[in-house]
Scaffold this motif. Structure first.
Motif, mmCIF file in Angstrom:
data_model
loop_
_atom_site.group_PDB
_atom_site.id
_atom_site.type_symbol
_atom_site.label_atom_id
_atom_site.label_comp_id
_atom_site.label_asym_id
_atom_site.label_seq_id
_atom_site.Cartn_x
_atom_site.Cartn_y
_atom_site.Cartn_z
ATOM 1 N N ARG A 1 4.846 -71.713 67.288
ATOM 2 C CA ARG A 1 6.826 -72.091 66.855
ATOM 3 C C ARG A 1 5.818 -72.789 65.429
ATOM 4 O O ARG A 1 4.393 -72.614 65.325
ATOM 5 C CB ARG A 1 6.552 -73.352 67.247
ATOM 6 C CG ARG A 1 5.515 -74.644 67.757
ATOM 7 C CD ARG A 1 5.494 -74.904 68.766
ATOM 8 N NE ARG A 1 6.497 -76.482 68.706
ATOM 9 C CZ ARG A 1 7.790 -77.105 69.460
ATOM 10 N NH1 ARG A 1 7.440 -77.613 70.596
ATOM 11 N NH2 ARG A 1 8.528 -77.388 69.015
ATOM 12 N N ASP A 2 7.019 -72.731 64.164
ATOM 13 C CA ASP A 2 6.443 -73.030 63.580
ATOM 14 C C ASP A 2 7.616 -74.248 62.886
ATOM 15 O O ASP A 2 8.542 -74.727 63.157
ATOM 16 C CB ASP A 2 6.783 -72.181 62.314
ATOM 17 C CG ASP A 2 6.334 -72.518 60.669
ATOM 18 O OD1 ASP A 2 6.531 -73.546 60.356
ATOM 19 O OD2 ASP A 2 6.401 -71.714 59.974
ATOM 20 N N ASN A 3 7.257 -75.930 62.938
ATOM 21 C CA ASN A 3 7.288 -76.789 62.848
ATOM 22 C C ASN A 3 7.933 -77.498 61.997
ATOM 23 O O ASN A 3 8.996 -77.510 61.329
ATOM 24 C CB ASN A 3 6.577 -78.096 63.047
ATOM 25 C CG ASN A 3 6.108 -78.256 64.959
ATOM 26 O OD1 ASN A 3 6.902 -78.079 65.441
ATOM 27 N ND2 ASN A 3 4.692 -78.767 64.671
ATOM 28 N N PHE A 4 7.617 -76.483 60.642
ATOM 29 C CA PHE A 4 8.190 -76.687 59.162
ATOM 30 C C PHE A 4 9.373 -75.871 59.422
ATOM 31 O O PHE A 4 10.824 -76.276 58.623
ATOM 32 C CB PHE A 4 7.441 -76.496 58.115
ATOM 33 C CG PHE A 4 6.321 -77.089 57.868
ATOM 34 C CD1 PHE A 4 4.599 -76.732 58.178
ATOM 35 C CD2 PHE A 4 6.040 -78.311 57.681
ATOM 36 C CE1 PHE A 4 3.855 -77.401 58.362
ATOM 37 C CE2 PHE A 4 4.953 -78.934 57.122
ATOM 38 C CZ PHE A 4 3.313 -78.721 57.853
ATOM 39 N N LYS A 5 9.915 -74.753 59.925
ATOM 40 C CA LYS A 5 10.985 -74.073 59.727
ATOM 41 C C LYS A 5 11.644 -74.167 61.282
ATOM 42 O O LYS A 5 13.017 -73.834 61.033
ATOM 43 C CB LYS A 5 9.997 -73.047 60.333
ATOM 44 C CG LYS A 5 10.169 -72.011 58.480
ATOM 45 C CD LYS A 5 9.564 -70.510 58.364
ATOM 46 C CE LYS A 5 9.005 -70.299 57.422
ATOM 47 N NZ LYS A 5 8.207 -68.703 57.384
#
Length: 125
Positions: free
Chosen positions: A74-78
């Protein structure tokens, strides 16, 4: 809350494919995202999930059928969760759905409140 799953397509057996699940409107990063799949004539089945167990590091679980071949991240910023699928097999052919629920949830479809529309993965032999 909206989830958009994309990245499906036609791939030869043994090849890779990466699915993405973009999440919009989730209240925080502390939610679990799961990938499920449904082949024609079969029930929806769990593939992988990435969630929170109360600590600061997310954990991942996989179905036995995909362990060692698929990786969830997962990419929390995106606000996006990825499913990297390697060494694909014809039996991986299905519509893949992503789902989300706040907190830590199990690998059971009924425990997820939010679902994306699904993306078709076809693996040719």
């Amino acid at each position: 809350v909206q989830l958009q799953a994309y990245g499906g397509g036609l791939v030869q057996a043994g090849g890779p494919l990466r699915l993405s699940c973009a999440a919009f409107g989730l209240p925080s990063i502390y939610y679990t995202v799961g990938w499920f799949r449904q082949a024609p004539g079969k029930e929806r089945e769990f593939v992988a999930l990435i969630g929170w167990g109360g600590g600061s590091t997310p954990y991942a679980n996989y179905a036995d059928s995909v362990k060692g071949r698929f990786t969830i991240s997962r990419d929390n910023f995106k606000n996006t969760v990825y499913l990297q699928m390697n060494s694909l097999k014809p039996e991986d052919t299905a519509v893949y759905f992503c789902a989300a629920e706040s907190g830590s949830v199990a690998a059971i479809p009924s425990t997820y409140a939010y679902w994306g529309q699904g993306t078709l993965v076809t693996v040719s032999s």
